[in-house]
Design a protein around this motif. Structure first.
Motif, short mmCIF file in Angstrom:
data_model
loop_
_atom_site.label_atom_id
_atom_site.label_comp_id
_atom_site.label_asym_id
_atom_site.label_seq_id
_atom_site.Cartn_x
_atom_site.Cartn_y
_atom_site.Cartn_z
N MET A 279 118.41 22.51 37.14
CA MET A 279 117.04 22.64 36.62
C MET A 279 117.00 22.36 35.12
O MET A 279 116.08 21.71 34.62
CB MET A 279 116.50 24.05 36.90
CG MET A 279 116.09 24.26 38.35
SD MET A 279 115.14 25.78 38.58
CE MET A 279 116.43 27.00 38.32
N LEU A 280 118.00 22.84 34.38
CA LEU A 280 118.03 22.61 32.94
C LEU A 280 118.17 21.12 32.61
O LEU A 280 117.50 20.61 31.71
CB LEU A 280 119.20 23.39 32.30
CG LEU A 280 118.86 24.78 31.73
CD1 LEU A 280 118.18 25.66 32.74
CD2 LEU A 280 120.10 25.45 31.16
N GLY A 283 114.98 19.46 33.36
CA GLY A 283 114.00 19.81 32.33
C GLY A 283 114.14 18.93 31.08
O GLY A 283 113.16 18.44 30.54
N ARG A 284 115.38 18.74 30.65
CA ARG A 284 115.62 17.86 29.50
C ARG A 284 115.13 16.45 29.77
O ARG A 284 114.49 15.82 28.94
CB ARG A 284 117.13 17.79 29.19
CG ARG A 284 117.66 18.93 28.35
CD ARG A 284 119.18 18.79 28.18
NE ARG A 284 119.54 17.61 27.42
CZ ARG A 284 119.72 17.58 26.10
NH1 ARG A 284 119.56 18.66 25.40
NH2 ARG A 284 120.05 16.47 25.49
N ARG A 285 115.45 15.96 30.98
CA ARG A 285 115.06 14.60 31.35
C ARG A 285 113.53 14.48 31.43
O ARG A 285 112.92 13.55 30.93
CB ARG A 285 115.69 14.24 32.70
CG ARG A 285 115.71 12.76 33.03
CD ARG A 285 115.83 12.53 34.53
NE ARG A 285 114.75 13.15 35.27
CZ ARG A 285 113.49 12.71 35.27
NH1 ARG A 285 113.16 11.64 34.58
NH2 ARG A 285 112.55 13.35 35.97
N ALA A 286 112.91 15.51 32.05
CA ALA A 286 111.46 15.49 32.22
C ALA A 286 110.76 15.50 30.86
O ALA A 286 109.79 14.78 30.64
CB ALA A 286 111.01 16.69 33.05
N ARG A 287 111.26 16.34 29.95
CA ARG A 287 110.59 16.40 28.65
C ARG A 287 110.69 15.06 27.93
O ARG A 287 109.73 14.58 27.33
CB ARG A 287 111.18 17.49 27.77
CG ARG A 287 110.47 17.52 26.42
CD ARG A 287 110.68 18.76 25.65
NE ARG A 287 109.83 18.73 24.47
CZ ARG A 287 110.16 18.18 23.30
NH1 ARG A 287 111.35 17.62 23.16
NH2 ARG A 287 109.33 18.19 22.30
N GLU A 289 110.83 12.19 29.26
CA GLU A 289 109.89 11.27 29.90
C GLU A 289 108.45 11.58 29.48
O GLU A 289 107.64 10.67 29.29
CB GLU A 289 110.04 11.38 31.43
CG GLU A 289 109.22 10.36 32.19
CD GLU A 289 109.42 10.48 33.70
OE1 GLU A 289 110.56 10.79 34.13
OE2 GLU A 289 108.44 10.28 34.43
N LEU A 290 108.13 12.86 29.35
CA LEU A 290 106.76 13.25 29.02
C LEU A 290 106.41 12.98 27.56
O LEU A 290 105.27 12.66 27.23
CB LEU A 290 106.55 14.74 29.33
CG LEU A 290 106.48 15.09 30.83
CD1 LEU A 290 106.74 16.57 31.06
CD2 LEU A 290 105.12 14.68 31.41
N ILE A 291 107.38 13.14 26.70
CA ILE A 291 107.14 13.08 25.25
C ILE A 291 107.44 11.69 24.69
O ILE A 291 106.87 11.28 23.69
CB ILE A 291 108.04 14.12 24.53
CG1 ILE A 291 107.57 15.52 24.87
CG2 ILE A 291 108.05 13.93 23.05
CD1 ILE A 291 106.18 15.82 24.40
#
Lengths: 300, 300
Positions: A279-280, A283-287, A289-291
């Protein structure tokens, strides 16, 4: 509908009336200095107008709503959302003697309710919904800054009878402020923004609610806490209106958010290190991508 | 226990061994340049040492743990928490021929487990727990910056046999880095930091997990989202170790946090405007109290 002479509308020769001289409306008006014919302001706080004149945020102050409407080619609604809704209802009642069709744009943070009201405006107005994705946790025209909108995404949501003229004016307004116009249907805007703006606000609110119950927590609040909780300092009236006019999408986002928190708690409780680390990492990957890759990370 | 000659310890004449040349250890070592006799580094990544030498982060690189220990008066443990625990167990096994009692300080983000291990270190070491409340979401010695610790609170948690000498060294270390030393019992530290640092991280993690499921959400992610989600980009190994060594306090904080989110959701669902506004007002006030009045609010 726009009459023939209205097609000649240009921002540079327009009188722009701004209703709501807070941080957002004030910064918008200040950013238009020298770029439009004149800027007319109106605010429910009697101290805002004189201060706006003093700071060159506007060129003139209107006496009341009708006065502002009569003198404007483009009307910008820059109050909290439910005041925008009330103002739109007022606009439709005003008797105007000239045959000018005025462009109306709002900069409220939820769009569906506003667009519904814009659809009921009648043919004396040419409306378009707007939402610049920027702001600060300070209030009032004294904090107005011309660069507030710079590089922000400026969402434009057409009403059912928005003309190409109003859409072009919305785009031009965004560009004059240094923002990037982005057309988005109201329903899509409200669904996306619930996760990227309204949920972050509520996450920050619950965070300060939790921390304030721990005596001496302030002692260990560093810049990580400061940034994560920043939105909890947002304007109260503005946020209350947002939460109450985007309820469905926000409740859905909160439900998804709580489910993720429960999954996290479960993996900590059960010391499920593999799942926690997955999950961590996600989370790093998702952020990222989002930012986007360019965001420089600050000191905390 | 500290022998007679050890009372002459001063940071200025000390050889400081830093285990873990990441952002935190690297910045600490860099911040001590010219302020201690020599800085010796050790890292599990074979590339970190040469880079640290090149960047003047350290003066020398140790070959292995025993080599570093033998050459150091003060040992700084700057790895993820569970590696700190493993290193403390290694330290107690090392046979040292001199009669020097070495000061050992860690900069891990949870303290109870580390202090328990420090208590078992034996009389060849004089240990003290530490936690500087600062950081960035970047990793590795290449990002080391001497000012990272400036103005940060530097928590010092004494072990059961920490000497006044070790406590003074901890205070002096913090001061040399421009940080503010603050003595705090390990259990208190872990309870407070769960709400001010570990919970914000999990709030940010669940936020990106929620937003990434909404296609195109990135389009509307502004600086409010960027700041609220920032901690989700934290170092994975560091955070996993923190979460797994402060489980009780974190689970309690998550439970309180979720309860506040549910109360917020309820007031939105029921359109309880009075209660919603009361929570928003209290949130603004609470954040002010937690962060202090001086914090300048950034653009979002």
């Amino acid at each position: 509908m726009a009459s023939e002479n209205d097609s000649s509308f240009t921002m540079e020769t327009a009188s722009v009336g701004v209703i709501g001289l807070g941080l957002m409306g004030g910064s918008l008006a200040l950013g238009l200095a020298g770029k439009v014919r004149r800027r007319i302001g109106l605010d429910s706080d009697p101290k805002a107008g004189p201060l706006a004149l003093e700071k060159n945020v506007v060129d003139e102050v209107a006496l009341h709503l009708v006065d502002l409407v009569v003198r404007s080619d483009l009307i910008v609604l820059a109050t909290p959302v439910r005041t925008i809704l009330a103002t739109l209802r007022e606009l439709s009642k005003i008797q105007i003697s000239d045959d000018k069709v005025r462009i109306v744009i709002d900069i409220g943070s939820t769009k569906a309710d506003i667009l519904k009201e814009m659809d009921a405006l009648g043919d004396r107005y040419d409306p378009i919904g707007g939402h610049p994705i920027c702001g600060r946790e300070v209030q009032g025209v004294r904090f107005a800054e011309p660069a507030l909108y710079k590089n922000a995404t400026f969402v434009l949501s057409p009403a059912s009878h928005t003309s190409p003229r109003a859409l072009a004016a919305g785009r031009r307004l965004a560009e004059l402020l240094g923002a990037h116009p982005l057309e988005l249907a109201a329903a899509d805007h409200d669904r996306l923004i619930a996760s990227t703006s309204h949920l972050p606000f509520l996450a920050a609110l619950a965070l300060v609610q939790t921390a304030i119950k721990i005596p001496s927590a302030a002692t260990l609040a560093g810049s990580g806490f400061r940034d994560t909780s920043r939105l909890a300092s947002s304007n109260l009236e503005m946020m209350a209106d947002i939460l109450l006019t985007n309820r469905g999408h926000i409740l859905q986002a909160l439900e998804d958010y709580t489910r993720h928190l429960e999954e996290i708690a479960k993996s900590i409780r059960e010391e499920d290190e593999a799942h926690l680390k997955a999950m961590l990492a996600e989370g790093r990957r998702a952020r990222q991508e989002l930012i986007g890759p360019s965001a420089p990370e600050g000191k905390r």
